[in-house]
Write a protein that holds these residues in place. Structure first.
Motif, PDB file in Angstrom:
ATOM      1  N   UNK A  22      13.102 -81.413   7.913  1.00  7.75           N
ATOM      2  CA  UNK A  22      14.494 -81.324   8.393  1.00  7.75           C
ATOM      3  C   UNK A  22      15.215 -79.899   7.916  1.00  7.75           C
ATOM      4  N   UNK A  23      14.570 -79.429   6.726  1.00 10.99           N
ATOM      5  CA  UNK A  23      15.215 -78.010   6.210  1.00 10.99           C
ATOM      6  C   UNK A  23      14.529 -76.927   6.930  1.00 10.99           C
ATOM      7  N   UNK A  24      13.285 -76.966   7.387  1.00 10.31           N
ATOM      8  CA  UNK A  24      12.647 -75.942   7.940  1.00 10.31           C
ATOM      9  C   UNK A  24      12.211 -76.094   9.338  1.00 10.31           C
ATOM     10  N   UNK A  90      22.106 -77.461   1.383  1.00  5.84           N
ATOM     11  CA  UNK A  90      23.179 -77.979   0.670  1.00  5.84           C
ATOM     12  C   UNK A  90      23.463 -79.473   1.161  1.00  5.84           C
ATOM     13  N   UNK A  91      23.629 -79.479   2.613  1.00  2.59           N
ATOM     14  CA  UNK A  91      23.654 -80.863   3.145  1.00  2.59           C
ATOM     15  C   UNK A  91      22.571 -82.085   2.807  1.00  2.59           C
ATOM     16  N   UNK A  92      21.513 -81.670   2.157  1.00 12.22           N
ATOM     17  CA  UNK A  92      20.294 -82.250   1.719  1.00 12.22           C
ATOM     18  C   UNK A  92      20.404 -82.738   0.349  1.00 12.22           C
ATOM     19  N   UNK A  93      21.415 -82.165  -0.250  1.00 14.72           N
ATOM     20  CA  UNK A  93      21.803 -82.429  -1.828  1.00 14.72           C
ATOM     21  C   UNK A  93      21.070 -81.519  -2.810  1.00 14.72           C
ATOM     22  N   UNK A  94      20.721 -80.007  -2.267  1.00 18.19           N
ATOM     23  CA  UNK A  94      20.025 -79.363  -3.234  1.00 18.19           C
ATOM     24  C   UNK A  94      21.079 -78.214  -3.267  1.00 18.19           C
ATOM     25  N   UNK A 108      17.821 -66.674  -1.212  1.00 17.85           N
ATOM     26  CA  UNK A 108      18.044 -67.567  -2.287  1.00 17.85           C
ATOM     27  C   UNK A 108      16.971 -68.548  -2.470  1.00 17.85           C
ATOM     28  N   UNK A 109      17.367 -69.173  -3.718  1.00 18.58           N
ATOM     29  CA  UNK A 109      16.171 -70.105  -4.251  1.00 18.58           C
ATOM     30  C   UNK A 109      16.992 -71.513  -4.185  1.00 18.58           C
ATOM     31  N   UNK A 110      16.061 -72.524  -4.343  1.00 20.54           N
ATOM     32  CA  UNK A 110      16.618 -73.686  -4.625  1.00 20.54           C
ATOM     33  C   UNK A 110      15.437 -74.588  -5.100  1.00 20.54           C
ATOM     34  N   UNK A 111      15.882 -75.634  -5.799  1.00 21.55           N
ATOM     35  CA  UNK A 111      14.926 -76.649  -6.535  1.00 21.55           C
ATOM     36  C   UNK A 111      14.791 -77.820  -5.546  1.00 21.55           C
ATOM     37  N   UNK A 112      13.921 -77.920  -4.706  1.00 19.94           N
ATOM     38  CA  UNK A 112      13.645 -78.781  -3.601  1.00 19.94           C
ATOM     39  C   UNK A 112      12.911 -80.182  -4.018  1.00 19.94           C
TER      40      UNK A 112
END
Length: 124
Positions: A22-24, A90-94, A108-112
């Motif tokens: 979904x993200x990529x 963000x929509x996925x809650x990260x 940017x980074x995120x803990x997935x």
């Protein structure tokens, strides 16, 4: 030469793969039993992928990999629209963090999912 894949241990390969699809806009390339009683899902594009592996059983939480030899610190993903992917994250809650503009791009980074840190970078 090119990098084909990284193999990462995660608690739930199917869930992690679904989030990354979904993200990529990635696709599952293969999935099935692997290494003993484990299960793997290969998710990515036509050229490269993440092999998401679960050994089937309890897993120990990871510690700070930046201070461990051989630790996987983050996975870098190049995208064409940084804002679009950040909205999906963000929509996925990260929570995106560590935004930066640098030569030659933005990131940017995120803990997935699965405890994996991602660096999302755009060069255009």
């Amino acid at each position: 030469m090119r990098l084909e894949h990284l193999n990462v241990t995660v608690p739930d390969p199917k869930h992690t793969a679904k989030v990354l699809e979904n993200l990529f806009d990635w696709k599952v390339r293969w999935e099935g039993t692997s290494m003993g009683t484990g299960y793997s899902v290969h998710v990515g594009d036509e050229e490269s992928y993440l092999a998401l592996f679960s050994p089937g059983g309890d897993l120990a939480p990871s510690q700070n990999t930046y201070g461990r030899i051989g630790g996987l610190n983050h996975v870098g993903v190049v995208v064409t629209d940084l804002h679009d992917v950040e909205t999906k994250v963000k929509s996925a809650g990260y929570t995106p963090h560590n935004h930066a503009d640098y030569e030659p791009g933005q990131r940017f980074y995120f803990d997935g999912p699965g405890g994996i840190e991602f660096e999302v970078v755009c060069y255009s």
